[in-house]
Design an enzyme around this catalytic site. Structure first.
Site, short mmCIF file in Angstrom:
data_model
loop_
_atom_site.label_atom_id
_atom_site.label_comp_id
_atom_site.label_asym_id
_atom_site.label_seq_id
_atom_site.Cartn_x
_atom_site.Cartn_y
_atom_site.Cartn_z
N HIS A 16 0.86 -1.19 0.00
CA HIS A 16 0.00 0.00 0.00
C HIS A 16 0.90 1.23 0.00
O HIS A 16 1.32 1.72 1.04
CB HIS A 16 -0.91 -0.03 1.24
CG HIS A 16 -1.92 1.07 1.28
ND1 HIS A 16 -3.09 0.98 2.00
CD2 HIS A 16 -1.94 2.31 0.72
CE1 HIS A 16 -3.79 2.10 1.87
NE2 HIS A 16 -3.09 2.92 1.09
N HIS A 18 1.26 4.88 -2.41
CA HIS A 18 0.88 5.74 -3.54
C HIS A 18 2.15 6.41 -4.03
O HIS A 18 2.79 7.14 -3.26
CB HIS A 18 -0.13 6.80 -3.09
CG HIS A 18 -1.37 6.20 -2.48
ND1 HIS A 18 -2.52 5.98 -3.20
CD2 HIS A 18 -1.63 5.77 -1.22
CE1 HIS A 18 -3.43 5.45 -2.41
NE2 HIS A 18 -2.93 5.31 -1.20
N HIS A 196 -9.51 0.91 -1.22
CA HIS A 196 -9.48 1.52 0.11
C HIS A 196 -10.88 1.40 0.71
O HIS A 196 -11.88 1.74 0.04
CB HIS A 196 -9.14 3.01 0.02
CG HIS A 196 -7.68 3.31 -0.24
ND1 HIS A 196 -6.98 2.79 -1.27
CD2 HIS A 196 -6.82 4.11 0.45
CE1 HIS A 196 -5.74 3.25 -1.23
NE2 HIS A 196 -5.60 4.05 -0.19
N GLU A 199 -11.10 3.22 6.13
CA GLU A 199 -10.03 4.11 6.62
C GLU A 199 -10.75 5.19 7.45
O GLU A 199 -10.71 5.17 8.67
CB GLU A 199 -9.26 4.73 5.45
CG GLU A 199 -8.17 5.72 5.87
CD GLU A 199 -7.50 6.43 4.68
OE1 GLU A 199 -8.07 6.45 3.57
OE2 GLU A 199 -6.40 7.02 4.89
N ASP A 278 1.68 7.11 2.14
CA ASP A 278 2.22 8.32 1.49
C ASP A 278 3.42 8.80 2.32
O ASP A 278 3.32 9.80 3.06
CB ASP A 278 1.14 9.41 1.45
CG ASP A 278 -0.09 8.94 0.68
OD1 ASP A 278 -0.03 8.89 -0.55
OD2 ASP A 278 -1.09 8.58 1.34
#
Ligand code: ADE
Ligand code: ZN
Length: 332
Positions: A16, A18, A196, A199, A278
């Site tokens: 996971h 980005h 996703h 979350e 991220d």
């Protein structure tokens, strides 16, 4: 062995990540300068001061703005290559990388430009660093399903370079059900699928991702714990959750790392994995995420190894590759 040394020594897979979220401010400035694109910051320090998020949307606004300096295939190559160097430092030997084509095509950058740059970095990473990777093309869920269909069409000539389709961006108000038809088409075309869910959104979104999108893996999924029947299903189906601890802390999904539920879910038998989401925005790459949970939750060495084993079990690698890496972990 010190626990941080064990973490560093473990081979790991990242599931996971980005790629636009690995854009470090230093590289952002360099690319903005060479492309003669204006950014609303004077210095790297000023950029970092803006990374003061209170929820997912406040982060996404800055994340999409940062990506706007990426114009050419070389920019996407440099972005991905910088991430692969971090993988090498952290002993991440396999990675499944998300990219958001619409963030770029909506600005007039061709789909081909994005994929060319990313794919070339993936090929070089395997040849030069021995790191394997797959690309996950993610649809932006705040946009329409028609826009996702258009993106799926644009991907057709590059299908051999993309293994997986995903779903990301603003979760609440954009349930998985909105993308049921386009995910069905993606599955028919042979893509594996992830989304996703859970979350910021409720456990119901995780049910929808499983039942309507028929995902092979859930991204985040930390709110699944609010639903006992869902937890039983995740456990019995060995459905992986790609958990991102530092992301959850930065976006206020949890108030304190000591309250994170990853260890509880692990102990209940959920196939949880550790990931960085991220990392340029959330304060750390793979090993930093492991250090943060190991320290705050007093994870045992056995639990750390289990998390590393899960990362390969939950990956889309062929079985013999999974076994190779799991055997190496067991030998440490
Ligand atoms: N895009 C990049 N990071 C994301 C996250 N954590 N959730 C949803 N969309 C994202
Ligand atoms: Zn994410």
């Amino acid at each position: 062995m010190q626990q941080h040394d064990l973490i560093a020594a473990l081979p790991k897979a990242e599931l996971h990540l980005h790629i636009e979220g690995s854009f470090e401010p230093e590289l952002m400035f360099e690319i903005a300068k060479r492309n003669q694109v204006q950014i609303p910051y004077q210095s790297v320090e000023e950029v970092k001061q803006a990374y003061n998020f209170h929820n997912l949307q406040s982060f996404l606004d800055i994340y999409y703005a940062g990506a706007s300096v990426l114009l050419y295939a070389q920019d996407f190559y440099d972005l991905a290559w910088a991430y692969f160097e971090k993988c090498q430092q952290d002993n991440v030997v396999h990675t499944e990388i998300m990219f958001d084509p619409q963030t770029h095509t909506d600005r007039g950058v061709a789909f081909e430009t994005v994929i060319q740059g990313l794919h070339r970095a993936c090929v070089d990473a395997e040849q030069k660093l021995g790191i394997t990777s797959y690309l996950i093309m993610s649809f932006l869920r705040h946009l329409s399903e028609d826009a996702a269909f258009e993106t799926l069409k644009q991907a057709e000539p590059f299908k051999d370079k993309i293994k997986i389709v995903g779903l990301d961006s603003s979760e609440v108000g954009h349930p998985p059900s909105k993308f049921e038809r386009v995910f069905s088409k993606a599955r028919q075309q042979g893509y594996l699928v992830v989304a996703h869910a859970g979350e910021e959104g409720p456990a119901d979104y995780v049910w929808e991702a499983l039942d309507l999108l028929k995902v092979n893996r859930i991204d985040h999924g930390v709110r699944s714990e609010e639903d006992d029947i869902l937890m039983q299903r995740l456990i019995s189906e060995k459905m992986p959750l790609t958990v991102c601890p530092l992301s959850n802390l930065k976006l206020c999904v949890v108030d304190d790392m000591a309250q994170h539920n990853i260890q509880r879910m692990l102990q209940k038998g959920v196939m949880v994995t550790v990931n960085s989401d991220d990392p340029a925005y959330f304060g750390g790459y793979m090993n930093d995420n492991f250090y943060a949970i190991a320290d705050a939750l007093a994870l045992s060495n056995l639990e750390l190894k289990q998390l590393a084993i899960h990362s390969f079990q939950a990956s889309f690698l062929p079985n013999e590759q999974k076994t190779k890496w799991i055997n190496k972990i067991n030998a440490i």
